[in-house]
Scaffold this motif. Structure first.
Motif, PDB file in Angstrom:
ATOM      1  N   THR A   1      -4.622  -8.565  15.370  1.00  0.00           N
ATOM      2  CA  THR A   1      -4.017  -7.266  15.045  1.00  0.00           C
ATOM      3  C   THR A   1      -3.695  -6.138  16.247  1.00  0.00           C
ATOM      4  O   THR A   1      -4.588  -6.279  17.137  1.00  0.00           O
ATOM      5  CB  THR A   1      -4.748  -6.348  14.000  1.00  0.00           C
ATOM      6  OG1 THR A   1      -5.879  -5.857  14.583  1.00  0.00           O
ATOM      7  CG2 THR A   1      -5.011  -7.343  12.626  1.00  0.00           C
ATOM      8  N   SER A   2      -2.523  -5.442  16.140  1.00  0.00           N
ATOM      9  CA  SER A   2      -2.603  -4.524  16.993  1.00  0.00           C
ATOM     10  C   SER A   2      -1.857  -3.244  16.392  1.00  0.00           C
ATOM     11  O   SER A   2      -0.862  -3.469  15.434  1.00  0.00           O
ATOM     12  CB  SER A   2      -1.397  -4.835  18.067  1.00  0.00           C
ATOM     13  OG  SER A   2      -1.009  -3.735  18.693  1.00  0.00           O
ATOM     14  N   ALA A   3      -2.477  -2.074  16.379  1.00  0.00           N
ATOM     15  CA  ALA A   3      -2.236  -0.901  15.722  1.00  0.00           C
ATOM     16  C   ALA A   3      -0.975  -0.421  16.326  1.00  0.00           C
ATOM     17  O   ALA A   3      -0.095   0.385  15.609  1.00  0.00           O
ATOM     18  CB  ALA A   3      -3.189   0.112  15.779  1.00  0.00           C
TER      19      ALA A   3
ATOM     20  N   ILE B   1       0.655  -1.054  -0.163  1.00  0.00           N
ATOM     21  CA  ILE B   1       0.138  -0.062  -0.071  1.00  0.00           C
ATOM     22  C   ILE B   1       1.079   1.076   0.058  1.00  0.00           C
ATOM     23  O   ILE B   1       1.698   1.620   0.939  1.00  0.00           O
ATOM     24  CB  ILE B   1      -0.913  -0.188   1.286  1.00  0.00           C
ATOM     25  CG1 ILE B   1      -1.945  -1.172   1.093  1.00  0.00           C
ATOM     26  CG2 ILE B   1      -1.761   1.183   1.393  1.00  0.00           C
ATOM     27  CD1 ILE B   1      -2.721  -1.319   2.259  1.00  0.00           C
ATOM     28  N   THR B   2       1.033   1.802  -1.232  1.00  0.00           N
ATOM     29  CA  THR B   2       1.867   3.084  -1.303  1.00  0.00           C
ATOM     30  C   THR B   2       1.189   4.433  -1.262  1.00  0.00           C
ATOM     31  O   THR B   2       1.587   5.516  -0.976  1.00  0.00           O
ATOM     32  CB  THR B   2       2.611   3.161  -2.727  1.00  0.00           C
ATOM     33  OG1 THR B   2       1.595   2.715  -3.777  1.00  0.00           O
ATOM     34  CG2 THR B   2       3.643   1.756  -2.364  1.00  0.00           C
ATOM     35  N   LYS B   3      -0.229   4.211  -1.392  1.00  0.00           N
ATOM     36  CA  LYS B   3      -1.232   5.463  -1.415  1.00  0.00           C
ATOM     37  C   LYS B   3      -2.450   5.274  -0.732  1.00  0.00           C
ATOM     38  O   LYS B   3      -2.988   4.155  -0.652  1.00  0.00           O
ATOM     39  CB  LYS B   3      -1.653   5.622  -2.831  1.00  0.00           C
ATOM     40  CG  LYS B   3      -2.679   6.788  -3.043  1.00  0.00           C
ATOM     41  CD  LYS B   3      -3.333   6.440  -4.585  1.00  0.00           C
ATOM     42  CE  LYS B   3      -4.499   7.525  -4.577  1.00  0.00           C
ATOM     43  NZ  LYS B   3      -4.959   7.446  -5.979  1.00  0.00           N
TER      44      LYS B   3
ATOM     45  N   LEU C   1      -3.212   0.178   8.372  1.00  0.00           N
ATOM     46  CA  LEU C   1      -3.213  -0.376   6.874  1.00  0.00           C
ATOM     47  C   LEU C   1      -2.645   0.622   5.961  1.00  0.00           C
ATOM     48  O   LEU C   1      -1.614   0.330   5.117  1.00  0.00           O
ATOM     49  CB  LEU C   1      -4.521  -0.476   6.273  1.00  0.00           C
ATOM     50  CG  LEU C   1      -5.045  -2.043   6.562  1.00  0.00           C
ATOM     51  CD1 LEU C   1      -6.252  -2.030   5.869  1.00  0.00           C
ATOM     52  CD2 LEU C   1      -4.172  -2.930   6.087  1.00  0.00           C
ATOM     53  N   ALA C   2      -2.791   2.092   6.249  1.00  0.00           N
ATOM     54  CA  ALA C   2      -2.357   3.149   5.481  1.00  0.00           C
ATOM     55  C   ALA C   2      -0.958   3.688   5.656  1.00  0.00           C
ATOM     56  O   ALA C   2      -0.395   4.344   4.881  1.00  0.00           O
ATOM     57  CB  ALA C   2      -3.256   4.154   5.780  1.00  0.00           C
ATOM     58  N   ASN C   3      -0.358   2.986   6.882  1.00  0.00           N
ATOM     59  CA  ASN C   3       0.939   3.498   7.338  1.00  0.00           C
ATOM     60  C   ASN C   3       0.795   5.231   7.469  1.00  0.00           C
ATOM     61  O   ASN C   3       1.951   5.691   7.023  1.00  0.00           O
ATOM     62  CB  ASN C   3       2.158   3.205   6.262  1.00  0.00           C
ATOM     63  CG  ASN C   3       2.437   1.764   6.036  1.00  0.00           C
ATOM     64  OD1 ASN C   3       2.315   1.005   7.133  1.00  0.00           O
ATOM     65  ND2 ASN C   3       2.416   1.172   4.812  1.00  0.00           N
ATOM     66  N   ARG C   4      -0.441   5.493   7.894  1.00  0.00           N
ATOM     67  CA  ARG C   4      -0.310   7.039   8.135  1.00  0.00           C
ATOM     68  C   ARG C   4      -1.253   7.067   9.561  1.00  0.00           C
ATOM     69  O   ARG C   4      -1.940   6.272   9.722  1.00  0.00           O
ATOM     70  CB  ARG C   4      -1.260   7.716   7.024  1.00  0.00           C
ATOM     71  CG  ARG C   4      -0.305   7.866   5.829  1.00  0.00           C
ATOM     72  CD  ARG C   4      -1.379   8.435   4.691  1.00  0.00           C
ATOM     73  NE  ARG C   4      -2.074   9.635   5.383  1.00  0.00           N
ATOM     74  CZ  ARG C   4      -2.767  10.470   4.364  1.00  0.00           C
ATOM     75  NH1 ARG C   4      -3.116   9.946   3.170  1.00  0.00           N
ATOM     76  NH2 ARG C   4      -3.303  11.654   4.900  1.00  0.00           N
TER      77      ARG C   4
END
Length: 199
Positions: free
Chosen positions: A173-175, A4-6, A44-47
């Protein structure tokens, strides 16, 4: 492996007239208020701030759409928030009914559950709804960093028994630690492949 790059916010929808039409597969995220939907989406978004994280449950009252490049993510309103009026709850229910009425457009649903607790009556109702409408889903067990690996495994088995699904259909999962991130990406890659007719 899918990368996921965007990841960008597209729009919010308050009614079916505002639902977006897309050639890309749509993956929906659902769960009760405060289960960690925004944190999961941001992982997921790396943001950190793509989806707004709120300490106040029940903040998301619209369907929020995000463009993740190869797929569209639809963040559904959190359910089960006690301090919301009956009219508001009915409005949310109608919005979800309208959303799932076009289930051929939905590639998959991530149903979030807090790994530390038994599913609530609202969680059970959501899962029964997905079964009834034949909508494919994977359970995302959030906040896994709060439990040991052994406790996580026990909890996954427990949730699976409640939901009448296999424990392998549950991703812990863990954020905070990003546990489960690659497992979720692998799952998304499969959904996209099926949606594109390659599965």
């Amino acid at each position: 492996m899918l990368k996921i790059t965007k990841a960008e916010f597209i729009t919010s929808a308050a009614s079916k007239a505002q639902f977006i039409q897309s050639e890309k597969p749509i993956i929906a995220v659902c769960g009760k208020s405060n289960v960690g939907k925004s944190s999961f989406i941001n992982m997921l978004a790396n943001r950190k701030k793509l989806a707004k994280v709120s300490k106040e449950p029940g903040r998301t009252r619209l369907i929020n759409y995000f463009d993740f490049g190869e797929f569209i993510l639809a963040d559904l309103p959190g359910y089960g928030f006690a301090r919301v009026s009956r009219d508001e709850k009915l409005k949310w229910a109608r919005l979800l009914d309208d959303f799932f009425a076009k289930k051929d457009r939905i590639a998959h649903v991530f149903a979030l559950a807090d790994i530390r607790h038994n599913p609530t009556a609202d969680d059970m109702q959501m899962i029964e709804y997905l079964y009834y409408h034949l909508v494919p889903f994977t359970v995302i067990a959030t906040k896994a960093d709060k439990l040991s690996k052994a406790a996580q495994s026990k909890s996954k088995t427990n949730i699976a028994s409640f939901y009448k699904c296999g424990a392998d259909n549950i991703i812990a999962t863990s954020a905070q630690t990003r546990q489960g991130y690659e497992d979720v990406l692998s799952a998304i890659e499969k959904f996209i492949s099926v949606a594109d007719g390659n599965g």
